[in-house]
Design an enzyme around this catalytic site. Structure first.
Site, PDB file in Angstrom:
ATOM      1  N   GLN A 282       9.832  16.081  11.025  1.00 66.31           N
ATOM      2  CA  GLN A 282       8.825  15.030  11.208  1.00 66.31           C
ATOM      3  C   GLN A 282       7.452  15.642  11.453  1.00 66.31           C
ATOM      4  O   GLN A 282       6.438  15.093  11.035  1.00 66.31           O
ATOM      5  CB  GLN A 282       9.219  14.092  12.366  1.00 66.31           C
ATOM      6  CG  GLN A 282      10.397  13.198  12.030  1.00 66.31           C
ATOM      7  CD  GLN A 282      10.204  12.418  10.721  1.00 66.31           C
ATOM      8  OE1 GLN A 282       9.331  11.582  10.601  1.00 66.31           O
ATOM      9  NE2 GLN A 282      11.026  12.712   9.721  1.00 66.31           N
TER      10      GLN A 282
ATOM     11  N   TYR B 162       0.838  -1.193   0.000  1.00 66.76           N
ATOM     12  CA  TYR B 162       0.000   0.000   0.000  1.00 66.76           C
ATOM     13  C   TYR B 162       0.874   1.243   0.000  1.00 66.76           C
ATOM     14  O   TYR B 162       1.744   1.405   0.877  1.00 66.76           O
ATOM     15  CB  TYR B 162      -0.941   0.020   1.219  1.00 66.76           C
ATOM     16  CG  TYR B 162      -1.920   1.160   1.100  1.00 66.76           C
ATOM     17  CD1 TYR B 162      -3.098   1.009   0.378  1.00 66.76           C
ATOM     18  CD2 TYR B 162      -1.642   2.420   1.630  1.00 66.76           C
ATOM     19  CE1 TYR B 162      -3.982   2.070   0.204  1.00 66.76           C
ATOM     20  CE2 TYR B 162      -2.511   3.488   1.465  1.00 66.76           C
ATOM     21  CZ  TYR B 162      -3.680   3.304   0.749  1.00 66.76           C
ATOM     22  OH  TYR B 162      -4.539   4.353   0.574  1.00 66.76           O
TER      23      TYR B 162
ATOM     24  N   ASP C  33      14.771   8.722   5.751  1.00 69.71           N
ATOM     25  CA  ASP C  33      13.515   8.733   5.007  1.00 69.71           C
ATOM     26  C   ASP C  33      13.751   8.450   3.522  1.00 69.71           C
ATOM     27  O   ASP C  33      12.896   7.876   2.860  1.00 69.71           O
ATOM     28  CB  ASP C  33      12.824  10.106   5.139  1.00 69.71           C
ATOM     29  CG  ASP C  33      12.084  10.243   6.463  1.00 69.71           C
ATOM     30  OD1 ASP C  33      11.807   9.204   7.092  1.00 69.71           O
ATOM     31  OD2 ASP C  33      11.793  11.383   6.875  1.00 69.71           O
TER      32      ASP C  33
ATOM     33  N   GLU D  30       0.223 -35.656  28.430  1.00 70.99           N
ATOM     34  CA  GLU D  30      -0.760 -34.666  27.945  1.00 70.99           C
ATOM     35  C   GLU D  30      -2.095 -35.322  27.621  1.00 70.99           C
ATOM     36  O   GLU D  30      -2.963 -34.700  27.021  1.00 70.99           O
ATOM     37  CB  GLU D  30      -0.194 -33.944  26.712  1.00 70.99           C
ATOM     38  CG  GLU D  30       1.013 -33.086  27.055  1.00 70.99           C
ATOM     39  CD  GLU D  30       1.444 -32.153  25.925  1.00 70.99           C
ATOM     40  OE1 GLU D  30       0.931 -32.292  24.802  1.00 70.99           O
ATOM     41  OE2 GLU D  30       2.295 -31.288  26.201  1.00 70.99           O
TER      42      GLU D  30
ATOM     43  N   GLU E 180       9.644   5.775  17.035  1.00 74.43           N
ATOM     44  CA  GLU E 180       9.826   5.261  15.673  1.00 74.43           C
ATOM     45  C   GLU E 180      11.218   5.664  15.155  1.00 74.43           C
ATOM     46  O   GLU E 180      11.966   4.843  14.642  1.00 74.43           O
ATOM     47  CB  GLU E 180       8.729   5.860  14.783  1.00 74.43           C
ATOM     48  CG  GLU E 180       8.807   5.402  13.337  1.00 74.43           C
ATOM     49  CD  GLU E 180       7.920   6.224  12.412  1.00 74.43           C
ATOM     50  OE1 GLU E 180       7.520   7.347  12.800  1.00 74.43           O
ATOM     51  OE2 GLU E 180       7.657   5.761  11.296  1.00 74.43           O
ATOM     52  N   HIS E 181      11.548   6.952  15.303  1.00 77.85           N
ATOM     53  CA  HIS E 181      12.881   7.443  14.923  1.00 77.85           C
ATOM     54  C   HIS E 181      13.535   8.028  16.169  1.00 77.85           C
ATOM     55  O   HIS E 181      12.929   8.879  16.820  1.00 77.85           O
ATOM     56  CB  HIS E 181      12.807   8.581  13.906  1.00 77.85           C
ATOM     57  CG  HIS E 181      12.003   8.280  12.686  1.00 77.85           C
ATOM     58  ND1 HIS E 181      10.681   8.651  12.556  1.00 77.85           N
ATOM     59  CD2 HIS E 181      12.341   7.662  11.530  1.00 77.85           C
ATOM     60  CE1 HIS E 181      10.236   8.273  11.365  1.00 77.85           C
ATOM     61  NE2 HIS E 181      11.222   7.669  10.722  1.00 77.85           N
TER      62      HIS E 181
HETATM   63  P1  NAD Z   1      -3.805   7.315   2.447  1.00 74.32           P
HETATM   64  O1  NAD Z   1      -3.543   6.771   1.089  1.00 74.32           O
HETATM   65  O2  NAD Z   1      -3.365   6.526   3.610  1.00 74.32           O
HETATM   66  O3  NAD Z   1      -5.377   7.543   2.608  1.00 74.32           O
HETATM   67  C1  NAD Z   1      -6.136   8.130   1.606  1.00 74.32           C
HETATM   68  C2  NAD Z   1      -7.445   7.371   1.483  1.00 74.32           C
HETATM   69  O4  NAD Z   1      -8.215   7.496   2.683  1.00 74.32           O
HETATM   70  C3  NAD Z   1      -8.323   7.880   0.391  1.00 74.32           C
HETATM   71  O5  NAD Z   1      -8.000   7.223  -0.805  1.00 74.32           O
HETATM   72  C4  NAD Z   1      -9.722   7.554   0.875  1.00 74.32           C
HETATM   73  O6  NAD Z   1     -10.153   6.380   0.273  1.00 74.32           O
HETATM   74  C5  NAD Z   1      -9.572   7.326   2.351  1.00 74.32           C
HETATM   75  N1  NAD Z   1     -10.394   8.296   3.086  1.00 74.32           N
HETATM   76  C6  NAD Z   1     -10.162   9.621   3.205  1.00 74.32           C
HETATM   77  N2  NAD Z   1     -11.154  10.196   3.927  1.00 74.32           N
HETATM   78  C7  NAD Z   1     -12.021   9.204   4.259  1.00 74.32           C
HETATM   79  C8  NAD Z   1     -13.223   9.157   5.003  1.00 74.32           C
HETATM   80  N3  NAD Z   1     -13.747  10.248   5.561  1.00 74.32           N
HETATM   81  N4  NAD Z   1     -13.841   7.967   5.152  1.00 74.32           N
HETATM   82  C9  NAD Z   1     -13.327   6.848   4.609  1.00 74.32           C
HETATM   83  N5  NAD Z   1     -12.184   6.834   3.881  1.00 74.32           N
HETATM   84  C10 NAD Z   1     -11.535   7.996   3.715  1.00 74.32           C
HETATM   85  O7  NAD Z   1      -3.161   8.788   2.443  1.00 74.32           O
HETATM   86  P2  NAD Z   1      -3.063   9.921   3.553  1.00 74.32           P
HETATM   87  O8  NAD Z   1      -4.404  10.309   4.043  1.00 74.32           O
HETATM   88  O9  NAD Z   1      -2.196  10.969   2.961  1.00 74.32           O
HETATM   89  O10 NAD Z   1      -2.310   9.253   4.782  1.00 74.32           O
HETATM   90  C11 NAD Z   1      -1.011   8.756   4.696  1.00 74.32           C
HETATM   91  C12 NAD Z   1      -0.487   8.446   6.085  1.00 74.32           C
HETATM   92  O11 NAD Z   1       0.644   7.613   5.966  1.00 74.32           O
HETATM   93  C13 NAD Z   1      -0.046   9.699   6.853  1.00 74.32           C
HETATM   94  O12 NAD Z   1      -0.469   9.574   8.191  1.00 74.32           O
HETATM   95  C14 NAD Z   1       1.482   9.644   6.773  1.00 74.32           C
HETATM   96  O13 NAD Z   1       2.131  10.237   7.864  1.00 74.32           O
HETATM   97  C15 NAD Z   1       1.698   8.148   6.760  1.00 74.32           C
HETATM   98  N6  NAD Z   1       2.982   7.749   6.177  1.00 74.32           N
HETATM   99  C16 NAD Z   1       3.815   7.006   6.936  1.00 74.32           C
HETATM  100  C17 NAD Z   1       5.018   6.570   6.411  1.00 74.32           C
HETATM  101  C18 NAD Z   1       5.917   5.689   7.240  1.00 74.32           C
HETATM  102  O14 NAD Z   1       6.853   5.157   6.735  1.00 74.32           O
HETATM  103  N7  NAD Z   1       5.629   5.475   8.515  1.00 74.32           N
HETATM  104  C19 NAD Z   1       5.394   6.914   5.108  1.00 74.32           C
HETATM  105  C20 NAD Z   1       4.515   7.657   4.353  1.00 74.32           C
HETATM  106  C21 NAD Z   1       3.299   8.079   4.887  1.00 74.32           C
END
Ligand code: NAD
Length: 447
Positions: A271, A129, A374, A428, A340-341
């Site tokens: 961050q 994903y 990152d 057992e 995490e970091h």
């Molecule tokens: P995302 O792809 O996770 O989510 C987007 C999807 O959420 C949309 O396609 C939609 O289908 C759904 N959505 C939005 N609003 C909704 C609602 N009200 N009801 C139901 N579904 C809904 O993208 P994002 O929102 O940008 O989130 C990404 C997250 O991932 C952030 O929190 C970011 O910090 C995190 N992240 C973490 C890392 C890591 O390595 N730890 C790396 C990149 C991103």
């Protein structure tokens, strides 16, 4: 800007420490009512439901779930040269590190004629994903795909939300990163419906290309996402493996008075700019340094692009400065927090880093910022959040491998231990287990 927690002169227990430390987090349960019907509908009807929910939440319906090969090729052709160069560098460094993580079969001769081996078999098919709601993360494509490929996973699909501005396909930079990595199966589906489609599969009724119409379910889903993605991973984990339930990103910095306040401030901001829920925590034995970091934050936040998001994250309950008596006490704090970091910005940083127990990844000294990890350190950036670094690891080749024991005993080796097996089976109250061994020797004429 950052709240202060003053632990100087106290010796809190581990439980008190955990309660005192800043921690935010998200309540995944709060969105289960929204996400459960999405997962059920996709499990039942597959692609049509996934496309309907995409249209509702992302405001666009792609022509098919599977992104046509030409669209991926066009995305690579249109990629900015400098971005392409940087992505290639990131891929090469990640490959270097992750190829070293491959595991060999171990073979243990337990007794003469009795061997137990452990084979490491890649997961058959994996769904990666890649988020695409608020920002675009081609780096996440790399961090998911490279360890899976190095583990030998044969079948990979990347799923990412459809984008209104790009004809309903995922963002071109994500598609281009897939192309650079040799991934040709990409689905334009995100959020909970994307996770559910990966878990249950479907048929791409609108796909022009007949052989590509089958959307096979995967065996494991990895990759970060927002709260809806996390809730769907939780709901689907009965039918599919998941890497983790990722929470908002976190940085903790353990610093003494040798650290540069300007550098610390910029790392805390780096961050915080991810998310209003992101956590930035400084642990230090120097009140003067804490004051200097506050002053540097004032200046730098005012000038940073995402200042509103950053300000919300830094002033949230999940962020703060923890004042401690010395670096020793600081180590206890960062272990209890399990970030995490974790950056170590102290004198003799490598020796201090060596003593850390709990962190998703440790960044040593002033020249190893989290931003390097990152993108271009070679390390993985999908890391355990919300304190789970106490028991969990980041994404690696190991995530995509299953250890399988192969037990190979000959007649003499089984005969030698048969009495013990029967005794333990009787203890057992499972006599059938013992009989299965006795049966092999009852009136045996085999030599
Ligand atoms: P995302 O792809 O996770 O989510 C987007 C999807 O959420 C949309 O396609 C939609 O289908 C759904 N959505 C939005 N609003 C909704 C609602 N009200 N009801 C139901 N579904 C809904 O993208 P994002 O929102 O940008 O989130 C990404 C997250 O991932 C952030 O929190 C970011 O910090 C995190 N992240 C973490 C890392 C890591 O390595 N730890 C790396 C990149 C991103």
């Amino acid at each position: 800007m950052l709240a202060r927690i003053d632990l100087r002169g106290s010796t809190p227990t581990l439980a008190e420490l955990r309660r005192a430390l800043p921690r935010g987090g998200t309540d995944v349960n709060a969105v289960l009512d929204t996400v459960t019907p999405v997962v059920h509908a996709v499990a039942e009807t597959g692609t049509p439901a996934a496309l309907d929910f995409g249209e509702k939440f992302d405001g666009v319906r792609p022509a098919s779930v599977r992104v046509p090969a030409q669209v991926i090729a066009d995305a690579l052709a249109g990629l900015d040269d400098q971005v392409a160069d940087a992505l290639r560098e990131s891929i090469n460094r990640a490959r270097k590190v992750h190829s070293d993580q491959r595991r060999d079969t171990t073979r243990t001769q337990v007794v003469d004629g009795g061997i137990v081996s452990e084979k490491w078999i890649p997961v058959r098919r994996v769904g990666l994903y890649v988020p695409g709601g608020n920002a675009v993360y081609p780096s996440s494509v790399i961090m998911n795909v490279v360890p899976a490929q190095e583990a030998g996973v044969g079948s990979l699909v990347v799923a990412s939300p459809p984008q209104k501005d790009f004809g309903g396909w995922p963002h071109p930079t994500i598609l281009a990163a897939c192309a650079l990595l040799g991934v040709d199966e990409v689905w334009a589906v995100g959020g909970a419906q994307g996770v559910a489609l990966l878990a249950y599969g479907g048929t791409d009724t609108d796909a022009a290309d007949e052989p590509n119409a089958v959307l096979d379910p995967v065996d494991l889903i990895t990759g970060p996402g927002n709260i809806y993605v996390t809730a769907a991973k939780r709901l689907c984990r009965s039918v599919v493996g998941i890497d983790s339930e990722a929470g908002p990103t976190e940085i903790a910095i353990l610093a003494d008075d040798s650290a540069d306040a300007g550098i610390l401030a910029s790392d805390l901001i780096s961050q915080a700019e991810h998310d209003v829920l992101a956590a930035s925590v400084l642990v230090t034995d120097s009140a003067e340094l804490a004051d200097a970091v506050d002053a540097a934050l004032e200046q730098q936040v005012a000038a940073t692009k995402h200042r509103e998001r950053v300000t919300t994250a830094l002033s949230g309950q999940q962020s703060g400065v923890v004042l401690v008596d010395d670096v020793e006490a600081g180590l206890a704090v960062v272990d209890a927090y399990a970030a995490e970091h974790l950056e170590i910005q102290t004198r003799d940083a490598a020796a201090v880093a060596d003593r850390v127990h709990n962190a998703g990844a440790i960044f040593v000294g002033p020249y190893a910022p989290v931003s390097l990890g990152d993108y271009c350190a070679g390390s993985n950036h999908v890391l355990p959040t919300s304190g789970s670094a106490r028991f969990a690891s980041g994404l690696s080749v190991q995530t995509f491998l299953k250890g399988v024991h192969v037990i190979d005993y000959d007649e003499a080796a089984l005969r030698e231990v048969a009495d013990k097996v029967v005794t333990l089976a009787d203890a057992e109250d499972l006599p059938g287990h013992g009989d299965a061994v006795k049966q092999r020797f009852a009136g045996s004429t085999r030599s």
